[in-house]
Each structure stands twice: as C-alpha cells, then as structure tokens.
Design a protein around this motif. Structure first.
Motif, short mmCIF file in Angstrom:
data_model
loop_
_atom_site.label_atom_id
_atom_site.label_comp_id
_atom_site.label_asym_id
_atom_site.label_seq_id
_atom_site.Cartn_x
_atom_site.Cartn_y
_atom_site.Cartn_z
N ILE A 62 0.83 -1.21 0.00
CA ILE A 62 0.00 0.00 0.00
C ILE A 62 0.87 1.26 0.00
N CYS A 63 1.93 1.22 0.77
CA CYS A 63 2.82 2.39 0.81
C CYS A 63 3.47 2.61 -0.54
N ASP A 64 3.97 1.52 -1.14
CA ASP A 64 4.67 1.66 -2.42
C ASP A 64 3.72 2.11 -3.53
N LYS A 65 2.46 1.64 -3.48
CA LYS A 65 1.53 1.94 -4.58
C LYS A 65 0.74 3.22 -4.38
N VAL A 66 0.36 3.54 -3.14
CA VAL A 66 -0.62 4.61 -2.92
C VAL A 66 -0.10 5.73 -2.01
N LEU A 67 0.45 5.37 -0.86
CA LEU A 67 0.68 6.40 0.16
C LEU A 67 1.98 7.17 -0.04
N ALA A 68 2.99 6.53 -0.57
CA ALA A 68 4.29 7.19 -0.71
C ALA A 68 4.73 7.20 -2.17
N ASN A 69 5.49 8.21 -2.52
CA ASN A 69 6.15 8.26 -3.83
C ASN A 69 7.59 7.81 -3.61
N PRO A 70 7.91 6.55 -4.02
CA PRO A 70 9.23 6.00 -3.67
C PRO A 70 10.41 6.79 -4.25
N ASN A 71 10.15 7.64 -5.25
CA ASN A 71 11.25 8.44 -5.80
C ASN A 71 11.74 9.50 -4.83
N ILE A 72 10.82 10.05 -4.07
CA ILE A 72 11.22 11.18 -3.21
C ILE A 72 10.87 10.98 -1.74
N GLU A 73 10.14 9.91 -1.42
CA GLU A 73 9.70 9.73 -0.04
C GLU A 73 10.12 8.37 0.51
N THR A 74 10.28 8.31 1.80
CA THR A 74 10.46 7.04 2.49
C THR A 74 9.32 6.88 3.49
N TYR A 75 9.12 5.66 3.94
CA TYR A 75 8.07 5.45 4.93
C TYR A 75 8.57 4.48 5.99
N ARG A 76 7.92 4.56 7.14
CA ARG A 76 8.09 3.53 8.16
C ARG A 76 6.73 3.35 8.82
N PHE A 77 6.51 2.19 9.43
CA PHE A 77 5.22 1.99 10.10
C PHE A 77 5.39 1.13 11.33
N GLU A 78 4.40 1.23 12.20
CA GLU A 78 4.37 0.38 13.39
C GLU A 78 2.98 -0.21 13.51
N ILE A 79 2.93 -1.49 13.86
CA ILE A 79 1.66 -2.21 13.99
C ILE A 79 1.30 -2.24 15.47
N ASP B 16 -12.99 12.71 7.99
CA ASP B 16 -11.71 12.87 7.29
C ASP B 16 -11.90 12.48 5.82
N PRO B 17 -12.28 13.46 4.96
CA PRO B 17 -12.54 13.12 3.56
C PRO B 17 -11.31 12.58 2.84
N GLN B 18 -10.12 13.10 3.17
CA GLN B 18 -8.90 12.60 2.50
C GLN B 18 -8.69 11.12 2.83
N GLY B 19 -8.86 10.77 4.11
CA GLY B 19 -8.72 9.37 4.51
C GLY B 19 -9.74 8.49 3.82
N LYS B 20 -10.95 9.01 3.66
CA LYS B 20 -12.03 8.23 3.02
C LYS B 20 -11.69 7.95 1.55
N VAL B 21 -11.16 8.97 0.87
CA VAL B 21 -10.78 8.78 -0.54
C VAL B 21 -9.68 7.73 -0.65
N ILE B 22 -8.70 7.81 0.24
CA ILE B 22 -7.61 6.82 0.21
C ILE B 22 -8.18 5.43 0.46
N MET B 23 -9.11 5.30 1.42
CA MET B 23 -9.68 3.99 1.72
C MET B 23 -10.42 3.45 0.50
N ASN B 24 -11.21 4.30 -0.15
CA ASN B 24 -11.92 3.85 -1.35
C ASN B 24 -10.95 3.40 -2.44
#
Lengths: 87, 87
Positions: A62-79, B16-24
């Motif tokens: 999800i991060c690679d496809k939607v939330l982050a732009n791998p060219n300019i951004e990095t991400y980390r997450f915690e569960i 949170d409309p932005q979050g809703k769009v991402i979820m969709n």
C-alpha cells in the motif's frame, strides 16, 4: 484487527517547500530560533487481520503503490493492537 | 539544539474526507481488509535551544497559532536530542 501507524517523509536530500513556507511564517511571527521545518504525512490504518507478517506485506504494498512516492519519499510503520487510544 | 516531532491529527469525531478517498482507492485496488484510514500531518522542527521547558512553551504556541486548527485538530509532540537519525 490491528491499527497501523504509517509515517511518510520526504527523503532528506529532497527540498520541502511546504516546510520552508511554514518556517518563514514562524520567523515572521517572531519565532527566530526555529532553524528547520520538514512537513510529512502520517496515516492511521485499521486492518481486519491479526497476522503481523500478512499485515507487514500488505502495508508495504500500500505504501509503495498509494501512500508514498518512492522516488522522493520514504516510509516507516508500526503495527499496534486495536483499540489504541493515543493520537 | 533539539529536534521536535509534532503530530497533528483530526479529532476522532471529525470526518476525514482525505482518509475516506484513500480507503476507497485501496478497496478499488483489492485491499478490502482495510476498514479505516485517517490522514494526519507530521512535522519535524529544529529549534536552537536546549531548554526543554522553553521549547515546550514555544511548540505549544506554534501548534496553536500555525500548525493545528484547535477547533478540529489535536496535536502531540516529542522533544528529541539532535541529531536523530530516525525518520
């Protein structure tokens, strides 16, 4: 069910115009001791699974496809366990 | 000199409309097990002071005036030593 906190930040070498504007605003308001501001994104995602390995793989995708732009951004997450009361 | 990480999130009762769009978007891509997404902001601020009480006061002011909208958002922050390598 688990909650995942995801932090998406610009790579350190990438200019951050939004952060620069915020810093200039703070200087104008008199906060001269602020020397840098970096603006980033932060997502809280609730996922209907308790399998941490599965969750890790899905959040990476999800991060690679939607939330982050791998060219300019990095991400980390915690569960986290769900529910979690902290913001 | 200290680095401060500031997390600005919508209050839980605020839509949170932005979050809703991402979820969709995620559901469209097949990630049906994601049941909620909340999008927030995250700032890293460098401040030329080592006085934690002073920093705490200044960051509270900056959050209330510039970074957060107190009507719909809450914030929390943590003061770190500088330099800090984590994102």
């Amino acid at each position: 069910m688990k909650k995942v906190k995801i932090y998406v930040t610009l790579k350190p070498e990438v200019l951050d115009p939004q952060g620069k504007v915020i810093m200039n605003t703070l200087h104008t308001l008199g906060y001269k001791d602020i020397s840098e501001v970096r603006a980033s994104k932060f997502f809280e995602v609730t996922i209907n699974s308790d399998d941490e390995k599965y969750i890790k793989n899905e959040i990476d995708e999800i991060c690679d496809k939607v939330l982050a732009n791998p060219n300019i951004e990095t991400y980390r997450f915690e569960i986290l366990s769900y529910p979690n009361k902290s913001v």
